[in-house]
Structure formats: C-alpha cells, structure tokens
Design an enzyme around this catalytic site. Sequence first.
Site, PDB file in Angstrom:
ATOM      1  N   HIS A 102       0.539  -0.868  -0.143  1.00 56.74           N
ATOM      2  CA  HIS A 102       0.005  -0.061   0.288  1.00 56.74           C
ATOM      3  C   HIS A 102       0.936   0.935   0.042  1.00 56.74           C
ATOM      4  O   HIS A 102       1.861   1.288   0.431  1.00 56.74           O
ATOM      5  CB  HIS A 102      -0.325  -0.052   1.732  1.00 56.74           C
ATOM      6  CG  HIS A 102      -1.759  -1.121   2.125  1.00 56.74           C
ATOM      7  ND1 HIS A 102      -0.856  -2.141   2.238  1.00 56.74           N
ATOM      8  CD2 HIS A 102      -3.034  -1.137   1.294  1.00 56.74           C
ATOM      9  CE1 HIS A 102      -2.439  -2.704   2.559  1.00 56.74           C
ATOM     10  NE2 HIS A 102      -3.415  -2.765   1.434  1.00 56.74           N
ATOM     11  N   ASP A 105       1.960   1.685   3.286  1.00 60.58           N
ATOM     12  CA  ASP A 105       3.318   0.863   4.178  1.00 60.58           C
ATOM     13  C   ASP A 105       4.284   1.250   3.929  1.00 60.58           C
ATOM     14  O   ASP A 105       5.429   1.308   5.034  1.00 60.58           O
ATOM     15  CB  ASP A 105       3.220  -0.247   3.627  1.00 60.58           C
ATOM     16  CG  ASP A 105       1.486  -1.234   3.557  1.00 60.58           C
ATOM     17  OD1 ASP A 105       0.816  -0.353   4.268  1.00 60.58           O
ATOM     18  OD2 ASP A 105       1.541  -2.224   2.561  1.00 60.58           O
ATOM     19  N   GLU A 269      -8.566 -14.281  -1.236  1.00 58.27           N
ATOM     20  CA  GLU A 269      -7.964 -14.180  -0.069  1.00 58.27           C
ATOM     21  C   GLU A 269      -8.672 -15.454   0.596  1.00 58.27           C
ATOM     22  O   GLU A 269     -10.001 -15.173   0.746  1.00 58.27           O
ATOM     23  CB  GLU A 269      -7.978 -12.326   0.426  1.00 58.27           C
ATOM     24  CG  GLU A 269      -7.184 -12.618   2.104  1.00 58.27           C
ATOM     25  CD  GLU A 269      -7.141 -11.575   2.623  1.00 58.27           C
ATOM     26  OE1 GLU A 269      -6.403 -10.977   2.043  1.00 58.27           O
ATOM     27  OE2 GLU A 269      -7.138 -11.434   4.045  1.00 58.27           O
ATOM     28  N   HIS A 272     -10.413 -14.132   3.784  1.00 57.46           N
ATOM     29  CA  HIS A 272     -12.890 -13.041   2.945  1.00 57.46           C
ATOM     30  C   HIS A 272     -13.036 -14.596   3.070  1.00 57.46           C
ATOM     31  O   HIS A 272     -14.624 -13.959   3.191  1.00 57.46           O
ATOM     32  CB  HIS A 272     -11.876 -12.457   2.522  1.00 57.46           C
ATOM     33  CG  HIS A 272     -10.297 -11.597   2.747  1.00 57.46           C
ATOM     34  ND1 HIS A 272     -10.438 -10.315   1.309  1.00 57.46           N
ATOM     35  CD2 HIS A 272     -10.178 -11.499   3.834  1.00 57.46           C
ATOM     36  CE1 HIS A 272     -10.007  -9.737   2.432  1.00 57.46           C
ATOM     37  NE2 HIS A 272      -9.565 -10.552   3.272  1.00 57.46           N
ATOM     38  N   ASP A 297      -4.857 -14.062  -2.653  1.00 57.25           N
ATOM     39  CA  ASP A 297      -3.763 -13.866  -1.626  1.00 57.25           C
ATOM     40  C   ASP A 297      -3.887 -14.735  -0.598  1.00 57.25           C
ATOM     41  O   ASP A 297      -4.721 -15.355  -0.135  1.00 57.25           O
ATOM     42  CB  ASP A 297      -4.326 -12.482  -0.729  1.00 57.25           C
ATOM     43  CG  ASP A 297      -4.678 -11.124  -1.551  1.00 57.25           C
ATOM     44  OD1 ASP A 297      -3.146 -10.772  -1.639  1.00 57.25           O
ATOM     45  OD2 ASP A 297      -4.093  -9.902   0.293  1.00 57.25           O
ATOM     46  N   ASP A 308     -10.525 -12.165  10.480  1.00 60.01           N
ATOM     47  CA  ASP A 308      -9.351 -11.980   9.670  1.00 60.01           C
ATOM     48  C   ASP A 308      -8.226 -12.049  10.031  1.00 60.01           C
ATOM     49  O   ASP A 308      -6.986 -11.754  10.513  1.00 60.01           O
ATOM     50  CB  ASP A 308      -9.948 -10.953   8.760  1.00 60.01           C
ATOM     51  CG  ASP A 308      -8.603 -11.465   7.023  1.00 60.01           C
ATOM     52  OD1 ASP A 308      -8.487 -11.698   7.230  1.00 60.01           O
ATOM     53  OD2 ASP A 308      -8.882  -9.756   6.733  1.00 60.01           O
ATOM     54  N   ASP A 310      -5.107 -13.703   9.244  1.00 59.51           N
ATOM     55  CA  ASP A 310      -4.353 -13.890   7.792  1.00 59.51           C
ATOM     56  C   ASP A 310      -3.309 -14.308   8.680  1.00 59.51           C
ATOM     57  O   ASP A 310      -2.148 -14.229   8.527  1.00 59.51           O
ATOM     58  CB  ASP A 310      -3.982 -12.595   8.281  1.00 59.51           C
ATOM     59  CG  ASP A 310      -4.906 -10.764   7.702  1.00 59.51           C
ATOM     60  OD1 ASP A 310      -5.312 -11.881   6.726  1.00 59.51           O
ATOM     61  OD2 ASP A 310      -4.383  -9.745   7.804  1.00 59.51           O
ATOM     62  N   ASP A 340      -0.704 -12.678   1.572  1.00 57.04           N
ATOM     63  CA  ASP A 340      -1.666 -11.429   2.931  1.00 57.04           C
ATOM     64  C   ASP A 340      -1.200 -12.731   3.799  1.00 57.04           C
ATOM     65  O   ASP A 340      -2.443 -12.130   4.634  1.00 57.04           O
ATOM     66  CB  ASP A 340      -2.605 -10.645   2.150  1.00 57.04           C
ATOM     67  CG  ASP A 340      -2.974  -9.909   2.840  1.00 57.04           C
ATOM     68  OD1 ASP A 340      -2.830  -9.501   3.098  1.00 57.04           O
ATOM     69  OD2 ASP A 340      -4.322  -9.150   2.598  1.00 57.04           O
TER      70      ASP A 340
END
Length: 438
Positions: A102, A105, A269, A272, A297, A308, A310, A340
């Site tokens: 991003h 980031d 993802e 998700h 992802d 989430d 991750d 991700d």
Amino acid sequence: MTDYFPGVPRRIEYGGPQSRNPLEFKHYNPDEVVAGRPMRDHLRFSVVYWHTFSNPLADPFGVGTALRPWDDGSGSLENALRKTDVAFDFMERLGAPFYAFHDRDVAPEGKTLAESNKNLDAVVARLKEHQQRTGIRLLWGTANLFSNPRYAQGAATSPYVDVFAFAAAQVRKAIEVTHELGGAGYTFWGGREGYSTLLNTNMKRELDHLARFLHMAVDYKKSIGFNGPFYIEPKPKEPTKHQYDSDAAACLNFLREYGLLEHFKLNIETNHATLAGHEMQHELEVAAAAGALGSIDANTGDPLLGWDTDQFPTDIYLTTRCMLVILKMGGFTTGGVNFDAKVRRESFEPVDLFHAHIGGMDAFARGLKIADAILRDGRLDAFVRQRYASWDGELGRRIEAGQTTLGDLEAYILPKGDVPQCPSGRQEMLENLINEFL
Ligand code: XLS
Ligand code: NI
Ligand code: NI
C-alpha cells in the site's frame, strides 16, 4: 548494511523433503519443472510489505510485540528508506520474485496530500533501485483508503464529497507509482466501502459513487498506458459490518451492472472466503468461471477464531485445492500467490518472518505437486466428466444449445413415467482418492 537477520543464510536453499533445517525449503524448488513450467513461474510468490515490514503485531487487547531492530518507529522518511533496504534483503534471501504494498506502508503519510506524495516519490525512487538491482518485481500496488480517520465512513463510498475527492487523488498517485515501478497489477480492496448501519446509509448512491470512482481509475490507467489488470479483492465484513465487495459473486455482479467487468479481475483471499461463509475453492471457481480469477492473497483463518487472522497457510489440503483450480485455468498470468499473512503476536522475532514464509511457500509447492499428480492421474476429472455424461447425448446438447422448450421436455419425459435411480455422488470415495495423493 547491518545484518538484521543474523543466522539466516544469504539465500534460503532447497534442502528436499528429508531436510530438518527450518531455514531450508523442503518442497519449493524454484527450478523444478511441474506441469511444464518451473515452480517459480507457477507460484509467483509475493511478500506483502504491510504485514511483513510494517505490522507491529498489536491486537485489540495489547500493543505491538514485534522486534524490528531496523525500525525506529519514528515515521520519518529516513526510517522508511532504511526499511526498503531491509525488505529487499529479506526478499532476496527468501528468493521471492514479487512483493506488494500500500502507498502508506512504504512511505509515511504527511500533513498534506502534497507532502505524502513527496514522501512516496522519495521511497519509490529507492524501491526502483532495489528492483533493478535484485530483479524482484511488484506484483501489485494499492492505496490505503482505510487507516486514516478521514476514511472512517468510507472512501469512494463516503457520504462526503471531499473525502471521495481525496481518495480519488490518492488512488491516482498510487496507480502512477505502481506503473512507474512496472507493477503487474493494481488492487482495490474496499476496506471501508460498506456500512455499519443502514439507518444512516444511502446504499444505492454509495454504489453508484463507487462505480464512478472505478470508471475514473480505468480512464486514468488508460491515459498513462498502464496495461496491468485492476483487481477487486472481495471481503464481506471487518472492519465494516457489511462491505459492498462481499464475495466473488457480489463483485462480479457489481462489475457487470456498472460496465466494469472487462477492466477487472478478482484477487481472492482465503480468510475472506471463510468470513463470507465459503470455501476458498468456491470463491476461486466462481471467479475462474467468469474468466476473472486474477490473483490470490494466500493466508488462512483459524477455524475457532471468527475473524481475519491472516495466518500463513500450512494446510496441504487447502493449498492442493487452490492449485487444482489454478492449474485447471492454465495458471496465473499477471497474478501470483501473495502472502497477505502475518506472524502471530507471539512470534515476534525477525527469524519468525522466515519460518512463516518458508512454510507458506512449501505448503503451496506441495499443493502444486499434489494437484498436478491428481490431474495427471485423471480419475477425479474422469469421475466428474462421467457424472455429466448424459448431457453429452442428443437431448443434453439440444438443451445446452437453447434449442428446446419446456413443452419439448415434457413430450420427452412423459412416456418414461419417471426417472430411474441416479448414480451415487461418491463423495467419500473421492475424498479418499484425494487422500491417496497427500
Ligand atoms: C485486508 C485485506 C488487505 C488487502 C490490501 O483484509 O486483505 O490486506 O489485501 O488492501
Ligand atoms: Ni488481502
Ligand atoms: Ni485480509
């Protein structure tokens, strides 16, 4: 440069399945050819900047635990530049061919948009040098349209036009730098494009605005000659109660309704999909069926935690099923396996970042080899083909070609009285068949 990863070799090597070294690959052997291509080209692994280099590992109950000795936490440009050096050192050692970021980031947000853009330009110049030196490429770029308080009520779906305009300007810049860095794609994740309550929300108007926003992005992409695809990344909730890009089917419907489908693919993802109440394979198949499966992802949730989380993917069954869909669609073109994923708050040392990525890469490499073996074996596909074989006859062909009416089918079936017993679906047999290969 200081060695921030003491004890980690300059290059993580392939040690083979017998290796007991946690800093070696057991299955990911980049040059090994599987299904006609080297593993490297099938999997197109990508490291995410946000979780790997910018996530302090805080949770709602506690502050960050991550030890990142290269990061002074200052939010200065100098700190951001140093972080790029460490990020590329990490990715080189890992042998990851891609990364993703991003805007916020990689570079600190300034007091004004102009200041933020200036910071971003400075970091992008350094990223470009690193890319040229190492050959590591940008899988996709994106704009963070969810962290800053101005976006609390949405960005492209904000009730406030100035917020929409700010987001538009931010995305323009993020696409520009993605193009500048030769990015293979650009992602839109609608973090706050949704609502917390319908009582204060004009849903139709917000969706129209989102479509306008994306159309302007398409126009801009064309105007600068950026040829990579745009991706939409579905997610149903978190941070909002309902996000408009809730799952693959909802995204495809939105894109079709607003005439955007030809410009977009989906970035699916795993976690998700779970939040949407689907299996990852379901989401991948929905996207692939529409010719819109762009990238993934790769992560996973914890079945006992409904959010989430991750986590890095380590479940071979999951990666096998992902790779079955991806191999069947002919592999990635612009997309890849983008981690991700973040290490647990308890795994706070720099070396944990290596263990996590090595494990995820190995899990996908195994998934690739297993999926290829299942496809070469052919029994699974043969079973599915056979299950639909009645459709290959004269009647099935005519129905599929749109040459029959309800009346024709009545005339056909009436004399038969009823349909004879259909064959078993054999779910358990097929589950056992998959396990033969694990
Ligand atoms: C958050 C999303 C995010 C996108 C990029 O849940 O996965 O990380 O991938 O904005
Ligand atoms: Ni994501
Ligand atoms: Ni996510």
